[in-house]
Design a protein around this motif. Structure first.
Motif, short mmCIF file in Angstrom:
data_model
loop_
_atom_site.label_atom_id
_atom_site.label_comp_id
_atom_site.label_asym_id
_atom_site.label_seq_id
_atom_site.Cartn_x
_atom_site.Cartn_y
_atom_site.Cartn_z
N ASP A 79 0.82 -1.21 0.00
CA ASP A 79 0.00 0.00 0.00
C ASP A 79 0.86 1.26 0.00
OD1 ASP A 79 -2.31 -1.48 -0.04
OD2 ASP A 79 -2.69 -1.32 2.12
N LEU A 80 1.94 1.25 0.75
CA LEU A 80 2.80 2.44 0.80
C LEU A 80 3.48 2.65 -0.55
CD1 LEU A 80 5.81 3.78 1.40
CD2 LEU A 80 3.78 4.78 2.45
N ARG A 81 3.97 1.57 -1.14
CA ARG A 81 4.61 1.70 -2.45
C ARG A 81 3.62 2.19 -3.51
NH1 ARG A 81 8.61 -3.62 -2.49
NH2 ARG A 81 10.47 -2.50 -1.79
N ALA A 82 2.37 1.74 -3.42
CA ALA A 82 1.36 2.20 -4.38
C ALA A 82 1.10 3.69 -4.22
CB ALA A 82 0.06 1.41 -4.18
N ALA A 83 1.06 4.17 -2.97
CA ALA A 83 0.85 5.59 -2.73
C ALA A 83 2.01 6.41 -3.30
CB ALA A 83 0.70 5.85 -1.23
N VAL A 84 3.24 5.97 -3.05
CA VAL A 84 4.40 6.70 -3.55
C VAL A 84 4.44 6.66 -5.08
CG1 VAL A 84 6.93 6.73 -3.63
CG2 VAL A 84 5.75 6.35 -1.45
N ALA A 85 4.04 5.55 -5.67
CA ALA A 85 4.01 5.44 -7.14
C ALA A 85 3.06 6.47 -7.72
CB ALA A 85 3.60 4.03 -7.55
N ARG A 86 1.93 6.73 -7.05
CA ARG A 86 0.99 7.74 -7.54
C ARG A 86 1.62 9.13 -7.47
NH1 ARG A 86 -2.61 4.47 -4.62
NH2 ARG A 86 -2.59 5.90 -2.84
N PHE A 87 2.35 9.40 -6.38
CA PHE A 87 3.03 10.69 -6.28
C PHE A 87 4.05 10.84 -7.40
CE2 PHE A 87 2.62 10.04 -1.40
CZ PHE A 87 1.27 10.33 -1.45
#
Length: 283
Positions: free
Chosen positions: A9-17
């Protein structure tokens, strides 16, 4: 603010940024947040489009099981502080998420981790660098922010990043203090009323050393020891005065800036609390 419980979930959030072309700053914490942590967040917020925080009480950096068990955990209040400060995403993982079953890999700065405060707390910095390396790999930020109060830790992490060619900057943020001079720390909440009143002796000892001007290293050390010895509730555990930036022992008359690191224990038995403080002193 997105609350992430898993690495995915954290990696997905950073990928969106990143997909939006946004820069990312990281603030790693063990929770029990105070104004010192918020200063790190503020510095990161000013420099990056997005800021990610982590809350993880890392078991591998504790030398005593009792110390780990009694470490303050205040997740609900911490999340309120982070949201108010404009954090974009926070990772709050379970232990198994960071240390999966069968985990056997460690990261260590072999010299810096085992001298000075590292000699007082064997294995501590190995636990720090291992978890920080994992968090850097998970988040892959442009920069990460650490307090200067944990002076040796800051330099250990800088050395790890340099040696392993990690593609991020490490930013040190000045120590935030209480009105009486005590460096802010999550451990302060574990002090008894009497020990809390005694704890500013660390800052007073550093102030006394800093005011000495063109002294010798031995004079600085003597002043610090004598000042702390005057507080019966404090037991000096470590005092190191080092050359910068290599952290080798300093001796003789001050001719260049030195780093002073002290650790002292308050309380006794299972109720003891180890506090640290630091200062750079210039001739």
């Amino acid at each position: 603010m997105q609350i992430c419980r898993t690495v995915f979930d954290l990696r997905a959030a950073v990928a969106r940024f990143r997909a939006s072309g946004e820069g990312v700053g990281l603030v790693t914490t063990m929770g029990a947040l105070h104004d010192g942590h918020m200063a790190l967040v503020s510095e990161a917020r000013a420099a990056h489009d997005r800021v990610v925080a982590t809350i993880f009480v890392n078991p591998t950096q504790f030398g005593e099981a009792a110390d780990l068990e009694t470490y303050p955990r205040t997740e609900a209040r911490d999340l309120e502080h982070l949201e108010a400060a404009g954090i974009d995403a926070v990772l709050i993982p379970e232990i198994g998420e960071i240390y999966p079953e069968g985990d056997e890999t460690v990261v260590e700065t072999t010299r810096l981790a085992n001298i000075l405060h590292g000699a007082v707390r064997p294995g501590h910095f190995r636990g720090v660098t291992t978890v920080v390396a994992k968090l850097f790999n998970i988040c892959q930020p442009d920069a990460a922010y650490f307090g200067e109060k944990d002076y040796q830790q800051l330099h250990v992490i800088k050395r790890m990043v340099r040696d392993l060619h990690m593609p991020l900057k490490i930013r040190g943020v000045p120590t935030v203090r209480e009105p009486d001079g005590l460096a802010m720390s999550s451990r302060n909440s574990r002090l008894t009323e009497e020990d809390r009143a005694a704890a500013p002796i660390l800052a007073r000892a550093l102030d006394a050393a800093q005011s000495m001007g063109a002294a010798t290293v031995e004079d600085l050390a003597r002043t610090i020891r004598d000042t702390i010895a005057g507080e019966p509730r404090a037991t000096l555990k470590g005092l190191d005065i080092v050359r910068l930036p290599d952290f080798t022992p300093a001796t003789g008359r001050l001719s260049a800036p030195v780093g002073i690191m002290i650790s002292a224990e308050f309380g006794s038995g299972d109720n003891h609390v180890l506090l640290i403080d630091q200062r750079e002193v210039h001739p």
